[in-house]
Design a protein around this motif. Structure first.
Motif, short mmCIF file in Angstrom:
data_model
loop_
_atom_site.label_atom_id
_atom_site.label_comp_id
_atom_site.label_asym_id
_atom_site.label_seq_id
_atom_site.Cartn_x
_atom_site.Cartn_y
_atom_site.Cartn_z
N GLY A 98 0.94 -1.29 -0.13
CA GLY A 98 -0.03 -0.12 0.24
C GLY A 98 1.01 1.29 -0.02
N HIS A 99 1.86 1.41 -0.98
CA HIS A 99 2.47 2.62 -1.02
C HIS A 99 1.67 3.76 -1.11
CE1 HIS A 99 6.39 0.42 -1.52
NE2 HIS A 99 6.06 -0.11 -2.72
N ASP A 100 2.18 5.11 -0.80
CA ASP A 100 1.28 6.29 -0.88
C ASP A 100 0.85 6.47 -2.21
OD1 ASP A 100 1.32 6.81 1.67
OD2 ASP A 100 2.92 8.20 1.63
N GLN A 101 1.92 6.05 -3.20
CA GLN A 101 1.76 6.46 -4.53
C GLN A 101 0.34 5.88 -5.00
OE1 GLN A 101 3.46 3.89 -7.55
NE2 GLN A 101 4.19 5.59 -8.78
N ILE A 102 0.03 4.24 -4.92
CA ILE A 102 -1.03 3.97 -5.26
C ILE A 102 -2.30 4.52 -4.61
CG2 ILE A 102 -0.91 1.77 -3.88
CD1 ILE A 102 -1.62 0.84 -7.28
N ARG A 103 -2.22 4.67 -3.21
CA ARG A 103 -3.37 5.00 -2.61
C ARG A 103 -3.76 6.52 -3.24
NH1 ARG A 103 -3.72 2.96 3.01
NH2 ARG A 103 -2.12 1.45 3.22
N MET A 140 -6.35 5.76 -11.26
CA MET A 140 -5.70 5.15 -12.69
C MET A 140 -6.07 3.83 -12.54
SD MET A 140 -1.98 7.20 -12.19
CE MET A 140 -1.14 6.26 -13.68
N LEU A 141 -6.41 3.13 -11.60
CA LEU A 141 -6.73 1.72 -11.71
C LEU A 141 -8.24 1.40 -12.34
CD1 LEU A 141 -4.02 1.67 -10.04
CD2 LEU A 141 -5.16 -0.18 -8.85
N ALA A 142 -8.88 2.42 -12.22
CA ALA A 142 -10.54 2.17 -12.85
C ALA A 142 -10.44 1.42 -14.17
CB ALA A 142 -11.06 3.56 -13.08
N GLY A 143 -11.28 0.34 -14.31
CA GLY A 143 -11.18 -0.49 -15.36
C GLY A 143 -10.60 -1.63 -15.13
N LYS A 144 -9.60 -1.72 -14.29
CA LYS A 144 -8.94 -3.14 -14.22
C LYS A 144 -9.55 -3.86 -13.59
CE LYS A 144 -5.45 -1.02 -16.50
NZ LYS A 144 -4.86 -1.31 -18.02
N VAL A 145 -9.05 -5.20 -13.54
CA VAL A 145 -9.42 -5.92 -12.46
C VAL A 145 -8.49 -6.01 -11.43
CG1 VAL A 145 -9.64 -8.71 -12.00
CG2 VAL A 145 -10.62 -7.72 -14.25
N ILE A 146 -8.98 -5.94 -10.26
CA ILE A 146 -8.34 -5.58 -8.92
C ILE A 146 -8.23 -6.59 -7.83
CG2 ILE A 146 -7.52 -4.07 -7.32
CD1 ILE A 146 -8.86 -1.85 -9.02
N LEU A 147 -7.10 -7.25 -7.46
CA LEU A 147 -7.18 -8.14 -6.37
C LEU A 147 -6.12 -7.30 -5.24
CD1 LEU A 147 -7.50 -10.67 -4.34
CD2 LEU A 147 -5.38 -11.72 -5.62
N ASP A 148 -6.95 -6.88 -4.16
CA ASP A 148 -6.46 -6.10 -3.31
C ASP A 148 -6.19 -6.54 -1.71
OD1 ASP A 148 -5.63 -3.98 -1.49
OD2 ASP A 148 -7.67 -2.96 -1.74
N THR A 149 -4.84 -6.96 -1.75
CA THR A 149 -4.56 -7.71 -0.60
C THR A 149 -4.23 -7.14 0.64
OG1 THR A 149 -1.95 -7.59 -0.84
CG2 THR A 149 -3.25 -9.54 -1.87
N HIS A 203 -6.52 -3.82 1.13
CA HIS A 203 -7.65 -3.41 1.61
C HIS A 203 -7.54 -2.06 1.54
CE1 HIS A 203 -11.68 -3.29 3.07
NE2 HIS A 203 -11.45 -2.71 4.22
N ILE A 204 -6.99 -1.35 0.41
CA ILE A 204 -6.89 -0.02 0.41
C ILE A 204 -7.63 0.54 -0.72
CG2 ILE A 204 -4.67 0.19 1.41
CD1 ILE A 204 -3.40 0.16 -1.35
N CYS A 205 -8.40 -0.17 -1.59
CA CYS A 205 -9.10 0.27 -2.98
C CYS A 205 -10.45 0.17 -2.74
CB CYS A 205 -8.56 -0.81 -4.04
SG CYS A 205 -9.54 -0.47 -5.61
N LEU A 253 -12.70 0.92 -5.37
CA LEU A 253 -13.20 0.94 -6.63
C LEU A 253 -14.22 -0.13 -6.72
CD1 LEU A 253 -9.96 1.71 -8.67
CD2 LEU A 253 -12.00 3.10 -8.37
N PRO A 254 -15.23 -0.05 -7.38
CA PRO A 254 -16.35 -1.09 -7.56
C PRO A 254 -15.70 -2.46 -8.24
CG PRO A 254 -16.82 0.75 -9.18
CD PRO A 254 -15.56 1.18 -8.58
N GLY A 255 -16.22 -3.36 -7.59
CA GLY A 255 -16.05 -4.75 -8.26
C GLY A 255 -14.50 -5.38 -7.79
N VAL A 256 -13.97 -4.74 -6.79
CA VAL A 256 -12.61 -5.02 -6.45
C VAL A 256 -12.60 -6.67 -5.58
CG1 VAL A 256 -12.49 -3.87 -3.84
CG2 VAL A 256 -10.22 -4.29 -5.08
N HIS A 257 -11.60 -7.22 -5.87
CA HIS A 257 -11.70 -8.67 -5.18
C HIS A 257 -10.78 -8.39 -4.03
CE1 HIS A 257 -13.37 -10.76 -8.53
NE2 HIS A 257 -12.89 -9.80 -9.41
N SER A 258 -10.96 -9.11 -2.99
CA SER A 258 -10.11 -9.15 -1.53
C SER A 258 -9.53 -10.45 -1.58
CB SER A 258 -10.88 -8.62 -0.51
OG SER A 258 -11.97 -9.19 -0.13
N LEU A 259 -8.76 -10.51 -0.35
CA LEU A 259 -8.18 -11.75 -0.13
C LEU A 259 -9.24 -12.98 -0.08
CD1 LEU A 259 -5.47 -10.73 2.48
CD2 LEU A 259 -4.99 -11.95 0.32
#
Ligand SMILES: NC(=O)c1ccc[n+]([C@@H]2O[C@H](COP(=O)([O-])OP(=O)(O)OC[C@H]3O[C@@H](n4cnc5c(N)ncnc54)[C@H](O)[C@@H]3O)[C@@H](O)[C@H]2O)c1
Length: 399
Positions: A368-373, A378-387, A389-391, A393-399
């Motif tokens: 969870g670097h500050d940069q991505i927070r 910029m991640l909108a539209g991507k499939v995201i797996l967030d390990t 818990h900082i995102c 955006l809709p549809g994000v996948h978690s652990l």
């Protein structure tokens, strides 16, 4: 004069802090590349506030050398790895440093071991090296966390383990030159165990959170909601699950206890196992999400973050690097990016966030670097797996 032995993540800021507060300091490292870099006026790793502290120390009285000095006080901050087979501490580097100090120092000197050691190591391995000499021995384990080192060096409470009250008081006085936190004095073995216990407590708590994450995924429940509500209980404080535990402390120190007390410890060994296998659980989740989102090509998947924690460049025991090992041949195909870690550490490493995002359909947030927070849109539209818990955006996948 203080001679700080080992100028890594702990020794360098400590040496600089003493020098910036008016003490005469020589920093010694056996690695001449480290010393050359410091002599040339460059810091050797990234840390908020380290460069200004370096400049303040240079304006005071600090020198750097590969030679051990004749000093009143020695602070030993060299690595203390563990043997991967026996799980016992490998104290050989600390012992080599202390032996060299004993060769150069005068009687009346004080040797402070800041390196983390397992309980009994100082009596068993270090004290015999001082036989026949009048040298005081102290254990002052360090607690600072990378990313907040400057603040924590000054504000953290400290522990001083010594053989007698006079020595403890003298060393407490020394650290009081910059430390405003409470300084507790005790005996050396208690100080040794306390430090290892602190990191073991965190390892066990994180392992519990990681196990809850696996359980909640199976039960189709939101682990973060479960932990948030459970933590409202006045006596519950569960830490966050994540992609695994890295760094040089929490993922290492509990092994010392497993190595020394193999018949006694149970939870400690199990917690290490849970945290060490968390990267393979993340890999399992990556495959599940790829299948669910119809992504078949691993080269369109990217790992964000290679460091072991946010906003540092330290990759030791990093869960991302472990995940790359587990990927086998696919490690050469999956994309990676970390703003704090040199591109080139991995085969498919991008050199900017936008270049990284152009190459991928799926992002796995590992750190969870500050940069991505700050750039989450910029991640909108991507499939995201967030390990982490900082995102949100809709549809994000978690652990
Ligand atoms: N990094 C952390 O966040 C952290 C936090 C608390 C405690 N600790 C403990 O502090 C100790 C040091 O850790 P670190 O992260 O600073 O290690 P590090 O690897 O960053 O630095 C150690 C330095 O010691 C030098 N060195 C090795 N042998 C030497 C010798 N014989 N003489 C002189 N220099 C020598 C190395 O060249 C290196 O520069 C370890 O025991 C670690 O467990 C680390």
């Amino acid at each position: 004069m203080i001679n700080v032995i080992g100028l890594g993540y702990i020794g360098l800021p400590t040496a600089l802090m003493f020098a910036a507060h008016g003490l005469e300091v020589v920093g010694t490292d056996s690695n001449s590349a480290v010393v050359d870099e410091l002599v040339a006026g460059n810091i050797t790793f990234k840390e908020d506030g380290l460069k200004p502290l370096f400049d303040r120390a240079l304006a005071g009285s600090i020198r750097f050398s590969t030679d051990y000095q004749i000093a009143d006080t020695y602070i030993v901050s060299v690595p203390t790895p563990y043997d991967k087979e026996t799980k016992k501490i490998d104290a050989s580097i600390v012992c080599a440093a202390v032996s060299t100090i004993v060769d150069v120092c005068s009687d009346g000197a004080t040797i402070i071991i800041e390196s983390t050691v397992s309980p009994g190591t100082i009596d068993r391995c270090v004290r015999p090296l001082l036989a026949g000499r009048s040298i005081d021995l102290v254990h002052a384990p360090e607690r600072i966390i990378p990313g907040k080192m400057m603040h924590e060096l000054i504000h953290n409470a400290r522990t001083i383990g010594a053989d007698n009250a006079d020595t403890a008081q003298r060393v407490r006085q020394l650290y009081s030159s910059f430390c405003v936190g409470e300084i507790t004095t005790t005996d050396i073995r208690t100080a040794e165990l306390t430090k290892v216990v602190e990191n073991t407590f965190r390892d066990i708590n994180i392992a519990f959170a990681n196990e809850l994450a696996r359980l909640c995924h199976e039960a189709e429940l939101d682990v973060y909601e479960v932990i948030r509500i459970a933590n409202m209980h006045p006596r519950v404080n569960i830490l966050n699950p994540g992609p695994g535990v890295g760094g040089h402390c929490i993922s290492v120190d509990p092994w010392f206890l497993v190595g020394d007390y193999p018949e006694t410890v149970d939870i400690i060994r199990t917690a290490r196992h849970v945290n060490d296998t968390q990267p393979s659980y993340v890999l399992h989740r990556i495959k599940e999400v790829m299948a669910a989102e119809d992504i078949n090509d691993i080269s369109r998947v990217g790992l964000y973050g290679l460091a072991y924690k946010e906003d540092v460049d330290d990759t030791r025991e990093s869960p991302s690097l472990r995940l790359l090992e587990l990927l086998g041949d696919d490690a050469a195909r999956i994309q990676t990016y970390d703003p704090h870690v040199d591109a080139g550490r991995t085969q498919q490493s991008a050199d900017s966030l936008s270049a990284f995002l152009e190459r991928v359909d799926m992002v796995v947030i590992m750190v969870g670097h500050d940069q991505i927070r700050e750039s989450m849109q910029m991640l909108a539209g991507k499939v995201i797996l967030d390990t982490r818990h900082i995102c949100d955006l809709p549809g994000v996948h978690s652990l």
